[in-house]
Design an enzyme around this catalytic site. Structure first.
Site, PDB file in Angstrom:
ATOM      1  N   GLY A   1       0.826  -1.198   0.000  1.00 44.95           N
ATOM      2  CA  GLY A   1       0.000   0.000   0.000  1.00 44.95           C
ATOM      3  C   GLY A   1       0.857   1.243   0.000  1.00 44.95           C
ATOM      4  O   GLY A   1       2.073   1.175   0.276  1.00 44.95           O
ATOM      5  N   ASN A   2       0.260   2.351  -0.322  1.00 40.27           N
ATOM      6  CA  ASN A   2       0.978   3.622  -0.326  1.00 40.27           C
ATOM      7  C   ASN A   2       0.010   4.777  -0.143  1.00 40.27           C
ATOM      8  O   ASN A   2      -1.182   4.643  -0.387  1.00 40.27           O
ATOM      9  CB  ASN A   2       1.831   3.777  -1.595  1.00 40.27           C
ATOM     10  CG  ASN A   2       1.257   3.000  -2.764  1.00 40.27           C
ATOM     11  OD1 ASN A   2       0.239   3.408  -3.314  1.00 40.27           O
ATOM     12  ND2 ASN A   2       1.842   1.857  -3.100  1.00 40.27           N
TER      13      ASN A   2
ATOM     14  N   SER B   1       9.053   3.893  -1.345  1.00 42.86           N
ATOM     15  CA  SER B   1       8.832   2.550  -1.866  1.00 42.86           C
ATOM     16  C   SER B   1       9.364   1.462  -0.928  1.00 42.86           C
ATOM     17  O   SER B   1      10.513   1.542  -0.476  1.00 42.86           O
ATOM     18  CB  SER B   1       9.546   2.438  -3.227  1.00 42.86           C
ATOM     19  OG  SER B   1       9.364   1.161  -3.761  1.00 42.86           O
ATOM     20  N   GLY B   2       8.512   0.486  -0.630  1.00 45.41           N
ATOM     21  CA  GLY B   2       8.954  -0.734   0.057  1.00 45.41           C
ATOM     22  C   GLY B   2       9.513  -0.586   1.453  1.00 45.41           C
ATOM     23  O   GLY B   2      10.232  -1.471   1.918  1.00 45.41           O
TER      24      GLY B   2
ATOM     25  N   SER C   1       7.116   5.771  -3.837  1.00 43.78           N
ATOM     26  CA  SER C   1       6.297   4.587  -4.087  1.00 43.78           C
ATOM     27  C   SER C   1       6.234   4.293  -5.579  1.00 43.78           C
ATOM     28  O   SER C   1       6.150   5.213  -6.397  1.00 43.78           O
ATOM     29  CB  SER C   1       4.884   4.863  -3.563  1.00 43.78           C
ATOM     30  OG  SER C   1       3.979   3.977  -4.168  1.00 43.78           O
TER      31      SER C   1
ATOM     32  N   GLU D   1       3.819   3.321  -7.104  1.00 42.44           N
ATOM     33  CA  GLU D   1       2.505   3.738  -7.613  1.00 42.44           C
ATOM     34  C   GLU D   1       2.366   5.255  -7.719  1.00 42.44           C
ATOM     35  O   GLU D   1       1.274   5.795  -7.739  1.00 42.44           O
ATOM     36  CB  GLU D   1       1.382   3.158  -6.742  1.00 42.44           C
ATOM     37  CG  GLU D   1       1.306   1.651  -6.715  1.00 42.44           C
ATOM     38  CD  GLU D   1       1.051   0.980  -8.063  1.00 42.44           C
ATOM     39  OE1 GLU D   1       0.972   1.677  -9.098  1.00 42.44           O
ATOM     40  OE2 GLU D   1       0.948  -0.269  -8.076  1.00 42.44           O
TER      41      GLU D   1
ATOM     42  N   HIS E   1      -3.762   3.872  -1.252  1.00 44.22           N
ATOM     43  CA  HIS E   1      -3.875   2.616  -1.995  1.00 44.22           C
ATOM     44  C   HIS E   1      -3.517   1.472  -1.060  1.00 44.22           C
ATOM     45  O   HIS E   1      -2.474   1.503  -0.412  1.00 44.22           O
ATOM     46  CB  HIS E   1      -2.929   2.633  -3.204  1.00 44.22           C
ATOM     47  CG  HIS E   1      -2.676   1.277  -3.771  1.00 44.22           C
ATOM     48  ND1 HIS E   1      -3.706   0.458  -4.194  1.00 44.22           N
ATOM     49  CD2 HIS E   1      -1.536   0.585  -3.971  1.00 44.22           C
ATOM     50  CE1 HIS E   1      -3.187  -0.680  -4.626  1.00 44.22           C
ATOM     51  NE2 HIS E   1      -1.871  -0.637  -4.496  1.00 44.22           N
TER      52      HIS E   1
ATOM     53  N   HIS F   1      -4.257  -3.058  -0.075  1.00 43.91           N
ATOM     54  CA  HIS F   1      -4.581  -4.399  -0.575  1.00 43.91           C
ATOM     55  C   HIS F   1      -5.514  -5.084   0.433  1.00 43.91           C
ATOM     56  O   HIS F   1      -5.142  -6.093   1.034  1.00 43.91           O
ATOM     57  CB  HIS F   1      -3.308  -5.231  -0.739  1.00 43.91           C
ATOM     58  CG  HIS F   1      -2.346  -4.698  -1.754  1.00 43.91           C
ATOM     59  ND1 HIS F   1      -1.110  -5.268  -1.987  1.00 43.91           N
ATOM     60  CD2 HIS F   1      -2.427  -3.664  -2.613  1.00 43.91           C
ATOM     61  CE1 HIS F   1      -0.480  -4.597  -2.939  1.00 43.91           C
ATOM     62  NE2 HIS F   1      -1.255  -3.614  -3.327  1.00 43.91           N
TER      63      HIS F   1
ATOM     64  N   HIS G   1      -5.643  -6.958  -7.464  1.00 47.04           N
ATOM     65  CA  HIS G   1      -4.625  -6.107  -6.851  1.00 47.04           C
ATOM     66  C   HIS G   1      -5.094  -5.493  -5.530  1.00 47.04           C
ATOM     67  O   HIS G   1      -4.600  -5.893  -4.475  1.00 47.04           O
ATOM     68  CB  HIS G   1      -4.252  -5.021  -7.880  1.00 47.04           C
ATOM     69  CG  HIS G   1      -3.136  -4.133  -7.462  1.00 47.04           C
ATOM     70  ND1 HIS G   1      -2.502  -3.279  -8.339  1.00 47.04           N
ATOM     71  CD2 HIS G   1      -2.539  -3.934  -6.268  1.00 47.04           C
ATOM     72  CE1 HIS G   1      -1.564  -2.610  -7.687  1.00 47.04           C
ATOM     73  NE2 HIS G   1      -1.571  -2.992  -6.434  1.00 47.04           N
TER      74      HIS G   1
HETATM   75 ZN   LIG Z   1      -0.618  -2.268  -4.761  1.00 48.69          ZN
END
Ligand SMILES: [Zn+2]
Length: 228
Positions: A31-32, A48-49, A77, A79, A98, A100, A162
């Protein structure tokens, strides 16, 4: 602060990441989150990550709406395309999340739009949330394009295979939309299991209009206790 960047927005991203994990909206580093400062139009996005508990304000990446990086010690991210595409398409949106989540993602996997069956959903998410189509790979510009198209004027869209993307006028509202979206998906599925004939009570259009009108015109005012 560098080029109009604000520490308060960096802290908002840090705090929201922790809140997302605490509320069970997302797991691990998935998610982000992003926020737009309406004063400068700069976008603050999670790195990111990175584990949400390890993100510090200096890791939050600041970009303009053409994805040029202004500040931040980490990679943004993956995204970022999707987040910025939403801000460019929706001037009323200043926060994008965002995630999951399990139940909402099930609807995306089944490629079934999610109909609002609870009042809070109708009021702050939309009448019927669409599944973005066609499927596009994570991190691509194309995913941003289909997400924006599927979002329309609603406050959420499902990404097939997703997860979900939710938006709000501010981060508090986006978090609320995120929780209500997942709750509605769970309720819909449980109701389907209960009704042997598969019956689900859907709202009449007049009821939808009345609830959305109420939420738009009275939300957070006199009757705030009722809907907060
Ligand atoms: Zn995602």
């Amino acid at each position: 602060m560098k080029n109009g960047t604000k520490g308060s927005y960096k802290q908002l991203i840090v705090d929201t990441g922790i809140e997302m994990v605490e509320k069970g909206i997302t797991v691990g580093t998935w998610g982000n989150i992003s926020a737009r400062d309406p004063e400068t139009n700069l976008v603050y996005i999670s790195p990111s990550g990175m584990d949400y508990s390890k993100i510090q304000p200096q890791h939050v990446v600041v970009m303009d709406t053409e994805l040029n990086i202004i500040d931040g010690e980490a990679e943004p991210s993956i995204e970022k395309h999707m987040h910025v595409a939403v801000f460019n398409a929706r001037k009323d949106v200043n926060a994008v999340i965002h995630t999951h989540p399990i139940y909402s993602t099930a609807f995306g996997v089944a490629e079934q739009n999610l109909v609002g069956v609870s009042e809070d959903f109708i009021q702050i998410v939309g009448d019927e949330i669409k599944v973005a189509s066609p499927y596009e790979l994570p991190g691509t510009e194309a995913l941003g394009t289909v997400a924006v198209a599927g979002l329309g004027t609603n406050n959420a869209v499902l990404l097939p295979g997703h997860g979900a993307l939710v938006v709000g006028g501010d981060m508090k509202m986006a978090l609320k939309v995120s929780m209500v979206l997942e709750k509605n998906a769970q309720i819909y599925l449980y109701a389907k299991l209960l009704g042997g004939s598969g019956h689900i009570r859907k709202f009449e259009q007049s009821e939808v209009d009345a609830m959305q009108n109420f939420a738009k015109n009275h939300y957070g005012q006199k009757n705030k206790d009722l809907y907060s």
